[in-house]
Write a protein that holds these residues in place. Structure first.
Motif, PDB file in Angstrom:
ATOM      1  N   ALA A  67       0.816  -1.214   0.000  1.00  7.55           N
ATOM      2  CA  ALA A  67       0.000   0.000   0.000  1.00  7.55           C
ATOM      3  C   ALA A  67       0.853   1.269   0.000  1.00  7.55           C
ATOM      4  N   HIS A  68       2.164   1.152   0.236  1.00  8.66           N
ATOM      5  CA  HIS A  68       3.032   2.330   0.361  1.00  8.66           C
ATOM      6  C   HIS A  68       4.160   2.365  -0.674  1.00  8.66           C
ATOM      7  N   PHE A  69       4.429   1.230  -1.330  1.00  7.18           N
ATOM      8  CA  PHE A  69       5.496   1.155  -2.337  1.00  7.18           C
ATOM      9  C   PHE A  69       4.904   0.566  -3.620  1.00  7.18           C
ATOM     10  N   THR A  70       5.576   0.805  -4.729  1.00 12.32           N
ATOM     11  CA  THR A  70       5.094   0.277  -6.014  1.00 12.32           C
ATOM     12  C   THR A  70       5.634  -1.104  -6.309  1.00 12.32           C
ATOM     13  N   THR A  71       6.728  -1.503  -5.652  1.00 10.31           N
ATOM     14  CA  THR A  71       7.292  -2.843  -5.830  1.00 10.31           C
ATOM     15  C   THR A  71       7.567  -3.455  -4.466  1.00 10.31           C
TER      16      THR A  71
END
Length: 283
Positions: free
Chosen positions: A248-252
């Motif tokens: 929910a906080h990073f793309t990977t």
């Protein structure tokens, strides 16, 4: 006629007397007055000055003492230069070039404990405004990060909310909290999966982080390598919650189920996925 002869005789007699008497002198004309002379009058001293005493013949005249340092000191000007040569003028100091870096809002707001680092320039790797992050704010307290991480503002800004969610889970589930976040690799100039070729990893731009595990306030040290295998254990549930919350906080987000290279850590980064960079890769 007789008068003329008498005068001549008298003159001849006077000349004869002058030759015979050697002490007879002819009076000289009086000198001209000083005020009528064209040359200035010379005032002679009344007393002749005394001559300085002569040195004793048996005592040589000594020269004044000269310090040995003065004799050994070289000429500050130096020897003359050959014709056509000259000394170079000292160059004026130049101002160092300005380093253009950006401030990080997460640091300004106190959400992370960090300090700015000089720009990183390593071949194709690096970043202009790296940070050394040593702590993140979670539930009102600063949670330390082991050894600190060398990352950019993007990762530093995403960390506090993620760590706070994991800390809240521990308080609600196990009545404990995070004492320290244990990390592995942050910045590293390398390719994806440490390959000899291919694309650069986001670690190469200080835009990725590997989390090994968490030290808890109750004394436990939960690691991905040891705790992930048992999904039903307290440690397994904690690590899976941390993995899913990171999405929910990073793309990977890559964990042990992504591939064998991530069996011992959770990899998080902010790489762009999709045409609008809004897609997420969570494995």
């Amino acid at each position: 006629m007789r008068f003329i002869l008498a005068c001549l005789f008298a003159t001849m007699s006077f000349a004869a007397l002058a030759q015979e008497g050697g002490d007879a002198t002819v009076p000289l004309p009086k000198p001209r007055p000083a005020e009528l002379s064209s040359e200035p009058a010379v005032q002679l001293p009344r007393h002749r000055p005394a001559a300085p005493p002569a040195a004793a013949p048996d005592k040589p005249v000594e020269a004044p003492d000269t310090p040995a340092e003065a004799l050994a000191t070289p000429d500050p000007i130096g020897p003359p230069l050959p014709p056509g040569e000259h000394t170079a003028e000292p160059a004026e100091p130049t101002a160092p070039p300005r380093i253009y870096q950006t401030a990080c809002p997460a640091v300004l707001l106190g959400k992370v404990e960090a300090k700015a680092l000089p720009p990183i320039e390593d071949k194709l790797c690096g970043t202009q405004s790296p940070l050394s992050v040593t702590g993140v704010l979670a539930n009102g307290r600063m949670v330390p990060i082991s050894g600190g991480v060398e990352t950019d503002c993007g990762i530093a800004s995403a960390l506090p909310a993620w760590i706070e969610s994991v800390d809240s889970y521990l308080k609600a589930r196990d009545n404990t909290e995070i004492a320290e976040v244990v990390v592995g690799t942050s910045y590293m100039c390398r390719n994806v999966n440490n390959g000899s070729g291919g694309n650069l990893s986001f670690h190469a731009f200080a835009d990725a982080l590997d989390v090994i595990g968490f030290k808890l306030a109750d004394g436990r040290f939960v690691t991905v390598e040891q705790g992930w295998s048992d999904a039903q254990s307290s440690e397994g549930r904690l690590l899976r919650f941390a993995h899913d919350a990171a999405c929910a906080h990073f793309t990977t987000v890559l964990g042990p189920e992504a591939n064998a290279l991530h069996r011992d850590h959770l990899h998080v980064d902010l790489g762009c996925h999709g045409k609008t960079c809004t897609a997420r890769l969570c494995e």
